[in-house]
Design an enzyme around this catalytic site. Sequence first.
Site, mmCIF file in Angstrom:
data_model
loop_
_atom_site.group_PDB
_atom_site.id
_atom_site.type_symbol
_atom_site.label_atom_id
_atom_site.label_comp_id
_atom_site.label_asym_id
_atom_site.label_seq_id
_atom_site.Cartn_x
_atom_site.Cartn_y
_atom_site.Cartn_z
ATOM 1 N N ASP A 84 -10.247 -39.551 21.736
ATOM 2 C CA ASP A 84 -10.544 -38.285 22.407
ATOM 3 C C ASP A 84 -10.035 -37.093 21.595
ATOM 4 O O ASP A 84 -9.038 -37.203 20.888
ATOM 5 C CB ASP A 84 -9.888 -38.291 23.802
ATOM 6 C CG ASP A 84 -10.428 -37.183 24.690
ATOM 7 O OD1 ASP A 84 -11.513 -36.650 24.389
ATOM 8 O OD2 ASP A 84 -9.764 -36.849 25.692
ATOM 9 N N LEU B 244 -10.740 -59.857 12.167
ATOM 10 C CA LEU B 244 -10.745 -58.940 13.316
ATOM 11 C C LEU B 244 -12.123 -58.893 14.005
ATOM 12 O O LEU B 244 -13.151 -58.842 13.318
ATOM 13 C CB LEU B 244 -10.391 -57.525 12.811
ATOM 14 C CG LEU B 244 -10.489 -56.381 13.823
ATOM 15 C CD1 LEU B 244 -9.312 -56.417 14.790
ATOM 16 C CD2 LEU B 244 -10.520 -55.035 13.099
ATOM 17 N N HIS C 94 -16.870 -34.864 15.581
ATOM 18 C CA HIS C 94 -17.313 -36.262 15.611
ATOM 19 C C HIS C 94 -17.423 -36.805 14.184
ATOM 20 O O HIS C 94 -17.048 -37.938 13.920
ATOM 21 C CB HIS C 94 -18.658 -36.396 16.327
ATOM 22 C CG HIS C 94 -18.623 -35.957 17.769
ATOM 23 N ND1 HIS C 94 -17.609 -36.308 18.618
ATOM 24 C CD2 HIS C 94 -19.477 -35.192 18.501
ATOM 25 C CE1 HIS C 94 -17.831 -35.782 19.815
ATOM 26 N NE2 HIS C 94 -18.963 -35.099 19.767
#
Length: 257
Positions: free
Chosen positions: A21, A132, A38
């Site tokens: 955020d 991962l 962004h």
Amino acid sequence: MELKEQINRDKLPCHVAVIMDGNGRWARKQGFARVKGHEKGVGAVKATVEAAAELGLNYLTLYAFSTENWKRPKYEIESLMKLLVHAIHNEMASLMENNIRLTTIGDLNALPSKSQKELQRAMETTSSNTGLTLILALSYSAHWEIVEACKELAEEVRIGKLATEEIDSTLFATKLSTVGIPDPELLIRTSGEYRISNFLLWQIAYSELYFTPTLWPDFTKEDFFMAILDFQNRERRFGLTSEQITLVEATKKKRTK
Ligand code: FPP
């Protein structure tokens, strides 16, 4: 000693989830349009994925686009979708090199077909990787996911495949989009907001929560390591007392000797 070296590799969280955020506020502070935030946020995504892979974490979930984000201005949504496609395309080689498997949760059908195709391609290409697992939450919200699970269970009861009494939390969890993925042990939220924002509500029942004022585009590997260190200094009790936890730990140690 560097932060990374201070991390106890035997006490790593198996799954870390992140609410990224603050992209918009970062951009505003620099006098840029929101989309610039962004764009810069993609760099923080890369750093976080690298940090998680370096530590040897098993699962990392990133909240990239919520169901509620569809209400944002059309231009911002289009830019986010384009960024996503580009980022995945550009990072494919790196995902393969680092043995990372990409997967998603959320209503993928709601995404533009180009984004869906790129994601499908990346998921297929990386499906045999064993390091991962990177989970992107896209067009995701916990309310959506829980309602979908309820619908599926209701239908199974309606057709007689399942009795209402058979529904318990273990069965319920198998109807969620995170089926097969262990619950996050640590949830990180950036930008100084103390909210969960409809993210993994079922799965974070026992998660440790870590909030940092850092805006997402400024989030670095060091910030991620700091969150892991903070997690390692907490005592997780799952409703038990400290004394019970000490006993459980001692028994576990004895068994592994
Ligand atoms: C929140 O900041 C961030 C988002 C809604 C999108 C996150 C997307 C990226 C970091 C880029 C692409 C993702 C990937 C996985 C490659 P905000 O816009 O809500 O910030 P604000 O609260 O300051 O307005």
